[in-house]
Scaffold this motif. Sequence first.
Motif, mmCIF file in Angstrom:
data_model
loop_
_atom_site.group_PDB
_atom_site.id
_atom_site.type_symbol
_atom_site.label_atom_id
_atom_site.label_comp_id
_atom_site.label_asym_id
_atom_site.label_seq_id
_atom_site.Cartn_x
_atom_site.Cartn_y
_atom_site.Cartn_z
ATOM 1 N N PHE A 130 41.644 -17.350 8.900
ATOM 2 C CA PHE A 130 42.179 -17.937 10.121
ATOM 3 C C PHE A 130 41.094 -18.024 11.191
ATOM 4 O O PHE A 130 40.075 -17.339 11.134
ATOM 5 N N SER A 131 41.353 -18.871 12.177
ATOM 6 C CA SER A 131 40.434 -19.042 13.300
ATOM 7 C C SER A 131 40.511 -17.852 14.245
ATOM 8 O O SER A 131 41.578 -17.234 14.400
ATOM 9 N N ASP A 132 39.409 -17.540 14.905
ATOM 10 C CA ASP A 132 39.413 -16.431 15.859
ATOM 11 C C ASP A 132 40.254 -16.729 17.088
ATOM 12 O O ASP A 132 40.486 -15.846 17.913
ATOM 13 N N SER A 133 40.752 -17.947 17.209
ATOM 14 C CA SER A 133 41.643 -18.283 18.323
ATOM 15 C C SER A 133 43.087 -17.874 18.047
ATOM 16 O O SER A 133 43.931 -17.926 18.937
ATOM 17 N N ASP A 211 34.141 -11.349 9.139
ATOM 18 C CA ASP A 211 33.732 -12.740 9.316
ATOM 19 C C ASP A 211 33.769 -13.453 7.976
ATOM 20 O O ASP A 211 33.374 -12.887 6.941
ATOM 21 N N GLU A 222 31.869 -29.084 12.670
ATOM 22 C CA GLU A 222 31.768 -27.940 13.579
ATOM 23 C C GLU A 222 32.226 -28.303 14.970
ATOM 24 O O GLU A 222 32.991 -27.582 15.599
ATOM 25 N N TYR A 225 36.083 -28.895 15.292
ATOM 26 C CA TYR A 225 36.933 -27.715 15.378
ATOM 27 C C TYR A 225 36.481 -26.743 16.460
ATOM 28 O O TYR A 225 36.901 -25.592 16.492
ATOM 29 N N ASN A 228 34.749 -22.701 16.253
ATOM 30 C CA ASN A 228 35.417 -21.415 16.140
ATOM 31 C C ASN A 228 34.869 -20.600 14.973
ATOM 32 O O ASN A 228 34.473 -21.150 13.948
ATOM 33 N N ARG A 229 34.864 -19.283 15.145
ATOM 34 C CA ARG A 229 34.589 -18.393 14.021
ATOM 35 C C ARG A 229 35.851 -18.267 13.192
ATOM 36 O O ARG A 229 36.962 -18.432 13.695
ATOM 37 N N PHE A 230 35.675 -17.948 11.928
ATOM 38 C CA PHE A 230 36.815 -17.724 11.058
ATOM 39 C C PHE A 230 36.775 -16.301 10.527
ATOM 40 O O PHE A 230 35.718 -15.775 10.187
#
Length: 291
Positions: A130-133, A211, A222, A225, A228-230
């Motif tokens: 999932f995204s870090d958001s 991560d 990049e 989206y 974002n880190r995943f």
Amino acid sequence: MADYSNDVIDEFLEDMLLYKIHEGKVQWDELKVVHTLDEYRQQQDLNRGPSFSTIAAFGPNGALIHYKPSLETNRIIDNFSFLIIDSGGQYLDGTTDVTRTFHFVLATQRQKEIYTRVLMGAIDLAALVFSDSIADSHVDVIARQNLYQVRQDYHHETGHGIGSFLNVHEMNINSKEPHRFRANYFFSDEPGYYLPNEYGIRLETILRVVDVNMKQQHPQEESHYGGNRFFGFEPVTMVPFESDLILADMMTSKQMKWLNDYHQLVRLNVGAELQRRRNTTSTTSSNTGGC
């Protein structure tokens, strides 16, 4: 942080099974489980005591989410219902909390179905990318969805943070209060099921937030989206699930792969040590075969 619950519980269960509880040769009750497991844990290097009071809940007692055994409520363990064991320890290099549910021989098809649905929810959450958001309140439903399909649920949080030689029960993961995940957070993944006056099922595994490197095939992805880190999760607890309670034909290929990979990891990390201690076939080896 290594979860030292692994070989403690497996070695304890190995001895418990060697006593042949399912044949009635030795009588076990909830308080005997608690006292014996606590004694095993005290013998471990780096252990400085329990992280909370050990819970052993058999049959109807397991349907009480916050149950703690006492002289007044203590039940004898037989082969007709589930036994929940929820325990943890404070170690110089980490704090642990793990729950597994067991049945000694005679589980019904319905009991196996519910156990499998709880396990599927635990796996779905553990396998999530999932995204870090995304807040933790948005992933809670992942662990519940397989119970929702049969109009069931559990009335507690899906998990909580784990302190390192600190508070074993930190912030809760639920649908009402959002928190952001960060790399190297530790938290519990613990869906359950509770049938009043009958039994309970709970499966709790500590996960670490990691991560996930997502290699993009196209540079524009990049920016599309937002960069974002995943994140994903990796299990820290090394305690097998009960293969005799798992209905493999209910599970997806992705769930089965995660389960078999996890059991292989348990064998590699725990099996050899148990073999060394017992010089015989361990409970871990019997429970971690492919489903």
